[in-house]
Design a protein around this motif. Sequence first.
Motif, PDB file in Angstrom:
ATOM      1  N   THR A 114      28.148  -7.353 -12.436  1.00 20.17           N
ATOM      2  CA  THR A 114      28.008  -8.751 -12.003  1.00 20.17           C
ATOM      3  C   THR A 114      28.498  -9.672 -13.109  1.00 20.17           C
ATOM      4  O   THR A 114      28.450  -9.340 -14.294  1.00 20.17           O
ATOM      5  CB  THR A 114      26.540  -9.110 -11.663  1.00 20.17           C
ATOM      6  OG1 THR A 114      25.729  -8.865 -12.806  1.00 20.17           O
ATOM      7  CG2 THR A 114      26.033  -8.314 -10.483  1.00 20.17           C
ATOM      8  N   LYS A 156      23.353  -5.389  -6.928  1.00 20.88           N
ATOM      9  CA  LYS A 156      23.815  -5.954  -5.653  1.00 20.88           C
ATOM     10  C   LYS A 156      22.640  -6.505  -4.857  1.00 20.88           C
ATOM     11  O   LYS A 156      22.765  -7.526  -4.174  1.00 20.88           O
ATOM     12  CB  LYS A 156      24.594  -4.901  -4.860  1.00 20.88           C
ATOM     13  CG  LYS A 156      26.002  -4.693  -5.421  1.00 20.88           C
ATOM     14  CD  LYS A 156      26.816  -3.724  -4.595  1.00 20.88           C
ATOM     15  CE  LYS A 156      28.278  -3.737  -5.021  1.00 20.88           C
ATOM     16  NZ  LYS A 156      29.059  -2.628  -4.447  1.00 20.88           N
ATOM     17  N   LEU A 203      21.737  -9.824  -6.361  1.00 20.66           N
ATOM     18  CA  LEU A 203      22.746 -10.845  -6.030  1.00 20.66           C
ATOM     19  C   LEU A 203      22.371 -11.638  -4.788  1.00 20.66           C
ATOM     20  O   LEU A 203      22.594 -12.849  -4.725  1.00 20.66           O
ATOM     21  CB  LEU A 203      24.089 -10.160  -5.745  1.00 20.66           C
ATOM     22  CG  LEU A 203      25.073  -9.978  -6.870  1.00 20.66           C
ATOM     23  CD1 LEU A 203      26.350  -9.336  -6.345  1.00 20.66           C
ATOM     24  CD2 LEU A 203      25.408 -11.311  -7.513  1.00 20.66           C
ATOM     25  N   ASP A 240      28.715 -13.123  -9.010  1.00 20.05           N
ATOM     26  CA  ASP A 240      29.363 -12.226  -8.061  1.00 20.05           C
ATOM     27  C   ASP A 240      29.490 -10.827  -8.608  1.00 20.05           C
ATOM     28  O   ASP A 240      29.396 -10.605  -9.820  1.00 20.05           O
ATOM     29  CB  ASP A 240      30.767 -12.753  -7.711  1.00 20.05           C
ATOM     30  CG  ASP A 240      30.749 -13.423  -6.348  1.00 20.05           C
ATOM     31  OD1 ASP A 240      30.238 -12.773  -5.412  1.00 20.05           O
ATOM     32  OD2 ASP A 240      31.202 -14.590  -6.239  1.00 20.05           O
ATOM     33  N   TRP A 241      29.767  -9.930  -7.684  1.00 12.64           N
ATOM     34  CA  TRP A 241      30.059  -8.554  -8.065  1.00 12.64           C
ATOM     35  C   TRP A 241      31.543  -8.454  -8.384  1.00 12.64           C
ATOM     36  O   TRP A 241      32.380  -8.949  -7.614  1.00 12.64           O
ATOM     37  CB  TRP A 241      29.696  -7.599  -6.918  1.00 12.64           C
ATOM     38  CG  TRP A 241      30.089  -6.177  -7.199  1.00 12.64           C
ATOM     39  CD1 TRP A 241      31.201  -5.535  -6.748  1.00 12.64           C
ATOM     40  CD2 TRP A 241      29.389  -5.258  -8.022  1.00 12.64           C
ATOM     41  NE1 TRP A 241      31.239  -4.263  -7.252  1.00 12.64           N
ATOM     42  CE2 TRP A 241      30.133  -4.056  -8.031  1.00 12.64           C
ATOM     43  CE3 TRP A 241      28.217  -5.311  -8.764  1.00 12.64           C
ATOM     44  CZ2 TRP A 241      29.729  -2.931  -8.751  1.00 12.64           C
ATOM     45  CZ3 TRP A 241      27.814  -4.191  -9.470  1.00 12.64           C
ATOM     46  CH2 TRP A 241      28.563  -3.020  -9.457  1.00 12.64           C
ATOM     47  N   SER A 283      28.438 -13.997 -14.055  1.00  9.12           N
ATOM     48  CA  SER A 283      27.993 -15.367 -13.723  1.00  9.12           C
ATOM     49  C   SER A 283      28.668 -16.316 -14.709  1.00  9.12           C
ATOM     50  O   SER A 283      28.187 -16.517 -15.824  1.00  9.12           O
ATOM     51  CB  SER A 283      26.475 -15.463 -13.854  1.00  9.12           C
ATOM     52  OG  SER A 283      26.059 -14.978 -15.124  1.00  9.12           O
TER      53      SER A 283
END
Length: 400
Positions: A147, A102, A105, A116-117, A149
């Motif tokens: 996460t 996090k 991120l 994103d988480w 992507s």
Amino acid sequence: MATYDVIIIGAGSIGLPTSFFLAKEKLKVLVIDELASAGQGQNKTAIGGVRATHSDPAKIQTCQLSLEVFSGWKEEYGDDIHFQRGGYCFPAYTKAQEKSFKELLVTQKRYGLNIDWLEADQIRGLLPGINPVENPAEGGDELRGGTYSPEDGNVSPLLTAKAFYNHAKRLGVNFKFNEKVMEIENSSGQGLASSGVEGPRVKTTKDSYLSGVVLNAAGAEAREVGKMMGVELPISPDSHEAGVTEPIKLFFKPLVVDTREIPGSKNIYFYQEVDGHIVFCMTPEPIIPGFSRDSTSSFLPQMAKRLINLFPKLKNIKVRRVWRGLYPMTPDGVPIVDKVKEKNGFLLAVGFCGQGFMLGPGIALNLVSLITKGKPLLPEDIFKSFSLYRDYTLTSEALK
Ligand SMILES: Cc1cc2nc3c(=O)[nH]c(=O)nc-3n(C[C@H](O)[C@H](O)[C@H](O)COP(=O)(O)OP(=O)(O)OC[C@H]3O[C@@H](n4cnc5c(N)ncnc54)[C@H](O)[C@@H]3O)c2cc1C
């Protein structure tokens, strides 16, 4: 003596795309490799993960260029290089992992990356069959999320090398295989041979060649080639093992990275390629420095245990083949792409660690710009991360 605009030492992840993009600019290019054909060094040991989601802006922007090249290749040049935009997924099983992902991120989003988480149920949707609780018998950790992507992906290093080689050849690049560079002689001036300015002279086991620019793209042997250029390069290889399973029905798309450090391994990463084979790799802990590429007896038992803990349904899958290759490491995990200030006509694209395949096309486009325009494609204040003259104790990228 044969004369070229650019001589590239190494027909690998960096040398092949660079030769192709230079030839597109109509430069006269020679590629020399001591091995028997294109991509036979570390290029073919890569498993083919390609992501822009790094924390170093130079790597981010270079890999964004690479992703454009990989994803558009089939349409533009016709070859299927098995590009899959499956994304990268880092599942988190521990509080520490969740916290560090996090935190990262925030930086990655600041650079505009699409990452994103996801909560645990979303990760389970993305990776059907992922273990919701690892090692329950040992009171194991619960999947907390992770996460994702979606714009990252994977592509075949073997098919990519073949495609770059064929197209480079078609554009007139001359390749010399089974020929080792032994000596490089400095000369007074840098210039493209076509402009009549004499540059360095390269002596091999078979012949001598003259060129305007010599590019060291020698991968794990880059330090040796650097010595021939009179420059000491901080590059030392360490070895990593990988493997591939039999094909099974496609059931997940992302490249999964499990970053939990357990005795014997720092992390594992794997994905299912378009034909259904699962390709996997492990980062050993401690690292194994040196040039040895003999498979070890410890890799597969360790890897299989980790993979089955994560995906219990893989317990009956057959492994087809394993191999071991080298990461050409720099002290800070960042490559060196630079002109040698003290030596005219000497260029470096070395120290690509575990990311040379994904950085390859993006680096190639920057090298073309450096050679033809005197400056990289990326903004110079960002590209300076790759400087030979940086302080290697300051930056530190994840060494995967
Ligand atoms: C198991 C494993 C998995 C990996 N997975 C990934 C991945 O998923 N994604 C990723 O981006 N990267 C990955 N990598 C890393 C990647 O393989 C390397 O970073 C990359 O191949 C380095 O590219 P290169 O062009 O510098 O070297 P190479 O591809 O090795 O090319 C260098 C070439 O130079 C030639 N050469 C050297 N010295 C001389 C000489 N004196 N004369 C003539 N020729 C010479 C060599 O023969 C070689 O062919 C992985 C590596 C390993 C080991």
